[in-house]
Design a protein around this motif. Structure first.
Motif, PDB file in Angstrom:
ATOM      1  N   GLN A 175       0.851  -1.186   0.000  1.00 53.29           N
ATOM      2  CA  GLN A 175       0.000   0.000   0.000  1.00 53.29           C
ATOM      3  C   GLN A 175       0.888   1.237   0.000  1.00 53.29           C
ATOM      4  O   GLN A 175       2.017   1.198   0.483  1.00 53.29           O
ATOM      5  N   PRO A 176       0.410   2.335  -0.551  1.00 52.50           N
ATOM      6  CA  PRO A 176       1.225   3.551  -0.587  1.00 52.50           C
ATOM      7  C   PRO A 176       1.402   4.143   0.805  1.00 52.50           C
ATOM      8  O   PRO A 176       0.668   3.832   1.735  1.00 52.50           O
TER       9      PRO A 176
ATOM     10  N   CYS B 226       5.765   4.877  -1.948  1.00 55.31           N
ATOM     11  CA  CYS B 226       6.538   4.817  -0.707  1.00 55.31           C
ATOM     12  C   CYS B 226       7.837   5.601  -0.899  1.00 55.31           C
ATOM     13  O   CYS B 226       8.191   5.969  -2.021  1.00 55.31           O
ATOM     14  N   THR B 227       8.546   5.827   0.174  1.00 56.61           N
ATOM     15  CA  THR B 227       9.770   6.614   0.045  1.00 56.61           C
ATOM     16  C   THR B 227      10.829   6.172   1.042  1.00 56.61           C
ATOM     17  O   THR B 227      10.545   5.450   1.996  1.00 56.61           O
ATOM     18  N   ALA B 228      12.051   6.636   0.795  1.00 52.80           N
ATOM     19  CA  ALA B 228      13.178   6.385   1.694  1.00 52.80           C
ATOM     20  C   ALA B 228      13.903   7.697   1.935  1.00 52.80           C
ATOM     21  O   ALA B 228      14.054   8.517   1.029  1.00 52.80           O
ATOM     22  N   ILE B 229      14.338   7.877   3.179  1.00 56.70           N
ATOM     23  CA  ILE B 229      14.989   9.104   3.609  1.00 56.70           C
ATOM     24  C   ILE B 229      16.175   8.736   4.484  1.00 56.70           C
ATOM     25  O   ILE B 229      16.078   7.810   5.299  1.00 56.70           O
ATOM     26  N   GLY B 230      17.286   9.437   4.348  1.00 60.29           N
ATOM     27  CA  GLY B 230      18.408   9.275   5.263  1.00 60.29           C
ATOM     28  C   GLY B 230      18.218  10.169   6.475  1.00 60.29           C
ATOM     29  O   GLY B 230      17.615  11.245   6.376  1.00 60.29           O
TER      30      GLY B 230
ATOM     31  N   LEU C 148      11.235   2.785  -4.617  1.00 58.89           N
ATOM     32  CA  LEU C 148       9.942   2.783  -3.929  1.00 58.89           C
ATOM     33  C   LEU C 148       8.940   3.768  -4.519  1.00 58.89           C
ATOM     34  O   LEU C 148       7.730   3.630  -4.311  1.00 58.89           O
ATOM     35  N   GLU C 149       9.425   4.753  -5.251  1.00 59.43           N
ATOM     36  CA  GLU C 149       8.541   5.803  -5.752  1.00 59.43           C
ATOM     37  C   GLU C 149       7.346   5.267  -6.543  1.00 59.43           C
ATOM     38  O   GLU C 149       6.206   5.742  -6.350  1.00 59.43           O
TER      39      GLU C 149
ATOM     40  N   ALA D  63       7.247  12.729   1.790  1.00 64.09           N
ATOM     41  CA  ALA D  63       7.866  12.309   0.527  1.00 64.09           C
ATOM     42  C   ALA D  63       8.658  13.428  -0.122  1.00 64.09           C
ATOM     43  O   ALA D  63       9.465  13.177  -1.022  1.00 64.09           O
ATOM     44  N   ARG D  64       8.479  14.667   0.319  1.00 66.15           N
ATOM     45  CA  ARG D  64       9.271  15.759  -0.244  1.00 66.15           C
ATOM     46  C   ARG D  64      10.747  15.621   0.100  1.00 66.15           C
ATOM     47  O   ARG D  64      11.593  16.277  -0.501  1.00 66.15           O
TER      48      ARG D  64
END
Length: 305
Positions: free
Chosen positions: A148-149, A198-202, A193-194, A257-258
């Protein structure tokens, strides 16, 4: 933010101590169900050989009003991580937040040793603990997230992307590679993931007053400023709780997500979300390091916390 994460499921990998423990607690405080994983339990320790355990962290999550499940996992063992993923799927049917806080490489650090002098096995072990474990964890857990998003991966690192763009003075090549890879892991996973929403962040804390750091400096949280006599720039340090609060706020931000593929610091997020440390201050460690410590100015946190 109340129960902003109610109904969400999180896995905090490497949550036995430090910032990862605090992140687990603060995610639970906002209502998430948190799987707390790591190698140290109350009856078995990892090679780091510290007393903090996943059960202790789970209790702290529960004390904060959250729900916690402690699961012993060696994240370098693919079968164990696959079993964790199967359990989360069976018990929850979803995964919304993955915090990759795995490390455990401190026993292998050899500061200021060039690669030809650094013990090779120690160096390779740092890469296993700081890079391989993250890849194994994402491989097995992200199939749950993309159902799911809205899913979020937080890759823990040490230092901003800008700071780590150059080799870190006093570091060693294995440590530098292990930590600088956190930025690349965030960039790569954000891209993958985009399409699934979904997203990933450091994420990097500042100078963390972790359990090990306080012990190493011979102080406690109550008298931590005493360590500034020998380590003046410790004046900008922050509690793990500060890091935990900022990551939890990020996880609760519907517009997170930004930040996809970027590395953010506790200081940056604290400013954005109006978050303070436990003493009411708001340390901005990496701005301090860049503007004060790195240019040789006397230690003075005025205007930086």
């Amino acid at each position: 933010m109340g129960a902003a994460l109610s109904g969400k499921v999180a896995v905090v990998a490497g949550a036995t101590r430090g910032a990862s423990r605090a992140i687990a607690v603060e995610l639970g405080r906002l209502g998430a169900t948190v799987y707390v994983t790591g190698r140290t339990t109350r009856t078995e320790r990892s090679e780091v050989d510290r007393p903090e355990s996943i059960e202790d962290t789970a209790e702290l999550v529960e004390d904060a009003g959250g729900k916690a499940i402690a699961v012993r996992v060696d994240h370098l063992e693919s079968a164990q991580v696959a079993s964790l993923a199967e359990r989360v799927d069976r018990e929850q049917g979803r995964l919304d937040i993955l915090v990759n806080g795995l490390w455990g490489g401190d026993p292998y650090l050899e500061w200021e040793a060039p690669i030809w002098k650094h013990n090779l096995e120690n160096g390779l072990r740092q890469l296993q603990l700081g890079v391989h474990s993250h890849l194994i964890t994402s491989h097995h857990l992200l199939p749950l997230m993309i159902r799911q998003p809205g899913g979020l991966v937080v890759e823990m690192t040490d230092g901003t992307q800008e700071y780590n763009a150059n080799y870190r003075k006093g570091a060693t090549l294995p440590y530098y590679l292990a930590k600088a890879n956190g930025h690349l892991l965030a960039i790569g996973q954000a891209a993958e993931l985009e399409p699934y929403g979904c997203t990933a962040i450091g994420f990097t804390p500042g100078w963390l007053r972790s359990e090990a750091m306080l012990e190493g400096f011979g102080v406690t949280e109550e008298n931590w400023r005493d360590a500034c006599a020998e380590h003046p720039h410790f004046v900008i340090s922050e509690t793990p709780t500060f890091a935990g609060r900022t990551v939890a706020a990020l996880a609760a931000d519907p517009d997170r997500a930004r930040f996809a593929g970027k590395t953010v610091s506790s200081g940056q997020l604290a400013k954005l979300y109006s978050i303070n440390d436990v003493d009411g201050s708001r340390p901005d460690a990496w701005r301090y390091i860049e503007e004060v410590e790195s240019v040789g100015k006397p230690a003075d946190a005025t205007g930086y916390r």
